[in-house]
Design a protein around this motif. Sequence first.
Motif, PDB file in Angstrom:
ATOM      1  N   GLU A 149       0.857  -1.191   0.000  1.00 25.23           N
ATOM      2  CA  GLU A 149       0.000   0.000   0.000  1.00 25.23           C
ATOM      3  C   GLU A 149       0.891   1.238   0.000  1.00 25.23           C
ATOM      4  OE1 GLU A 149      -3.651   0.268   0.404  1.00 25.23           O
ATOM      5  OE2 GLU A 149      -3.465  -1.775  -0.371  1.00 25.23           O
ATOM      6  N   LEU A 167       3.247   7.301  -7.742  1.00 27.06           N
ATOM      7  CA  LEU A 167       3.219   6.469  -8.960  1.00 27.06           C
ATOM      8  C   LEU A 167       4.611   5.898  -9.257  1.00 27.06           C
ATOM      9  CD1 LEU A 167       0.781   8.637 -11.094  1.00 27.06           C
ATOM     10  CD2 LEU A 167       0.329   6.396 -10.057  1.00 27.06           C
ATOM     11  N   GLY A 170       5.016   3.103  -6.892  1.00 23.01           N
ATOM     12  CA  GLY A 170       4.178   1.983  -7.336  1.00 23.01           C
ATOM     13  C   GLY A 170       4.808   1.248  -8.503  1.00 23.01           C
ATOM     14  N   GLU A 171       5.385   2.009  -9.414  1.00 19.53           N
ATOM     15  CA  GLU A 171       6.065   1.411 -10.579  1.00 19.53           C
ATOM     16  C   GLU A 171       7.253   0.566 -10.117  1.00 19.53           C
ATOM     17  OE1 GLU A 171       6.344   0.216 -14.065  1.00 19.53           O
ATOM     18  OE2 GLU A 171       4.861   1.811 -13.827  1.00 19.53           O
ATOM     19  N   ALA A 174       5.953  -2.617  -8.611  1.00 19.99           N
ATOM     20  CA  ALA A 174       5.481  -3.518  -9.680  1.00 19.99           C
ATOM     21  C   ALA A 174       6.672  -4.163 -10.389  1.00 19.99           C
ATOM     22  CB  ALA A 174       4.614  -2.737 -10.660  1.00 19.99           C
ATOM     23  N   LEU A 181       2.179  -2.242 -13.472  1.00 19.67           N
ATOM     24  CA  LEU A 181       1.445  -1.453 -12.474  1.00 19.67           C
ATOM     25  C   LEU A 181      -0.009  -1.259 -12.907  1.00 19.67           C
ATOM     26  CD1 LEU A 181       1.414   0.103  -9.818  1.00 19.67           C
ATOM     27  CD2 LEU A 181       2.113   2.150 -11.092  1.00 19.67           C
ATOM     28  N   ARG A 184      -2.251  -3.981 -11.738  1.00 23.44           N
ATOM     29  CA  ARG A 184      -2.385  -4.291 -10.308  1.00 23.44           C
ATOM     30  C   ARG A 184      -2.748  -3.091  -9.440  1.00 23.44           C
ATOM     31  NH1 ARG A 184      -2.257  -9.725  -9.771  1.00 23.44           N
ATOM     32  NH2 ARG A 184      -3.738  -8.852  -8.282  1.00 23.44           N
ATOM     33  N   ALA A 185      -2.736  -1.871 -10.020  1.00 20.79           N
ATOM     34  CA  ALA A 185      -2.978  -0.678  -9.199  1.00 20.79           C
ATOM     35  C   ALA A 185      -4.447  -0.570  -8.790  1.00 20.79           C
ATOM     36  CB  ALA A 185      -2.572   0.566  -9.979  1.00 20.79           C
ATOM     37  N   ARG A 187      -6.488   2.429  -7.251  1.00 17.40           N
ATOM     38  CA  ARG A 187      -6.265   3.846  -6.939  1.00 17.40           C
ATOM     39  C   ARG A 187      -7.364   4.446  -6.075  1.00 17.40           C
ATOM     40  NH1 ARG A 187      -2.938   6.150 -12.063  1.00 17.40           N
ATOM     41  NH2 ARG A 187      -3.837   8.110 -11.401  1.00 17.40           N
ATOM     42  N   ASP A 200      -2.439  -6.949  -5.427  1.00 18.81           N
ATOM     43  CA  ASP A 200      -2.820  -5.556  -5.708  1.00 18.81           C
ATOM     44  C   ASP A 200      -1.786  -4.595  -5.113  1.00 18.81           C
ATOM     45  OD1 ASP A 200      -5.079  -6.211  -7.068  1.00 18.81           O
ATOM     46  OD2 ASP A 200      -6.494  -5.675  -5.469  1.00 18.81           O
ATOM     47  N   ILE A 201      -1.655  -3.448  -5.754  1.00 16.55           N
ATOM     48  CA  ILE A 201      -0.816  -2.367  -5.198  1.00 16.55           C
ATOM     49  C   ILE A 201      -1.756  -1.185  -4.967  1.00 16.55           C
ATOM     50  CG2 ILE A 201       1.121  -0.804  -5.643  1.00 16.55           C
ATOM     51  CD1 ILE A 201       2.380  -3.063  -7.350  1.00 16.55           C
ATOM     52  N   PHE A 203      -3.241   2.516  -3.451  1.00 16.28           N
ATOM     53  CA  PHE A 203      -2.817   3.916  -3.279  1.00 16.28           C
ATOM     54  C   PHE A 203      -3.827   4.630  -2.379  1.00 16.28           C
ATOM     55  CE2 PHE A 203      -0.828   2.619  -7.198  1.00 16.28           C
ATOM     56  CZ  PHE A 203       0.395   3.279  -7.209  1.00 16.28           C
TER      57      PHE A 203
END
Length: 265
Positions: A149, A167, A170-171, A174, A181, A184-185, A187, A200-201, A203
Motif C-alpha cells: 500500500e 506512482l 508503485g512502478e 510492480a 502497475l 495491479r494498481a 487507486r 494488488d498495489i 494507493f
Amino acid sequence: MRIAVLGAAGRMGQALTRALHTTPGCEIAGGLETAGSPAIGRDIGEIAGLDPIGVPVTDDPHALFAHVEGVLDFTLPHATTELVALSAQARIVHVIGTTGFSDEQLARIDAAARHAAIVKAGNMSMGVNLMTALTKRVAEILGPEFDIEILEMHHRHKRDAPSGTALMLGEAAAQGRAVGLADRAVRTRDGETGPRAEGDIGFATLRGGDVVGEHSVIFAGPGERFELTHIASDRGIFARGAVRAALWARGRPPGLYSMADVLGL
Ligand SMILES: NC(=O)C1=CN([C@@H]2O[C@H](COP(=O)(O)OP(=O)(O)OC[C@H]3O[C@@H](n4cnc5c(N)ncnc54)[C@H](OP(=O)(O)O)[C@@H]3O)[C@@H](O)[C@H]2O)C=CC1
Ligand SMILES: O=C(O)C1=N[C@H](C(=O)O)C[C@H](O)C1
C-alpha cells in the motif's frame, strides 16, 4: 550553464531560482510565466525573495528558449507538453518536475526526447530516489503474501492524485514483482469493495494544509509490517535535484532520462 525557470512565480519556481542562485556554474538566464500573470516584467530574484538580479520574467517562451541552454519546468501537464516541444526545436536540456500527465501527454514528451536531452522524475530528491530503489528491492524479496500500500500526503493546493512520487514508487514495486502497475494498481476504494486481492498495489491520498510531501510504502504481511517513509520539509530538496539534473544532462545525447540515471542508482 544558462538556465531558465518555467513557472517562475510558483512554489517550486521560487525554490528553483534560489537553488540556481547558490549553485556554482549556473546562471539564471530567464523566467517564464503565463500571459497575464502579475509576475510578468518583475525581477525573478525579487519574486524568489532574493535581491534583484536584473532578469525580468517573460511570457514569451520562443524568445526565452532561443538564448538558454536548459530549462527547469515545474508547471502544469498541458504547459509542459507544449513547452517540451520548443526545447526539442531549440535542442536544449529540459528538466521536467511536473506531475499528473495523461498517456497522450507522456507520448508527446517521448517524441520530444528524440531531439533533446530530457530528465523527468515525479520526485527529484535524493531521498525519494533512494527509497524508490529500495522499494523495488524489498518488493522483489518479500513476495505477494506481503500486501503493498502506498500512502501520500500533500498540501491543499496540489492538483493531481496519486502524486507523481506515489506512482514512481508503485512502478518500482510492480517492477520488483515483475508485474505491470496498470494491471495491479487500485487507486480508489469506496463502498462494498470485497476483500483485498493478492498482488494488488493500493494507493491512498491525503490532502491538507501546507504539507510539502510525505510518502510511505507499506508492506503488510502475516504477523509483521515493514514500512519505508520519506518526509520532505523543504522544497529545496527537489530544486537542488533539478539543478543537478540540468548540469548532468548538458552535452548528453537526446533521450528521456530519469533521476536514477542522474544519481547513478
Ligand atoms: N518532481 C518533483 O520533485 C516535484 C514536482 N512538483 C510538481 O511541480 C508542479 C508545480 O508544483 P508547484 O510549484 O507546487 O505549483 P504552482 O502552482 O505553485 O506553480 C506552477 C507555476 O507554473 C505556472 N504556469 C502554468 N502554466 C504555465 C505556462 N504555460 N508557462 C509558464 N508558467 C506556467 C503557474 O502559473 P499560474 O499560477 O498563473 O497558473 C504557476 O506559477 C506540480 O505538477 C507538482 O506536482 C512539485 C514539487 C517537486
Ligand atoms: O505537488 C507537490 O507539491 C509535489 N509533487 C510531487 C509529486 O507529485 O510527487 C513531488 C513532491 O512530493 C511535491
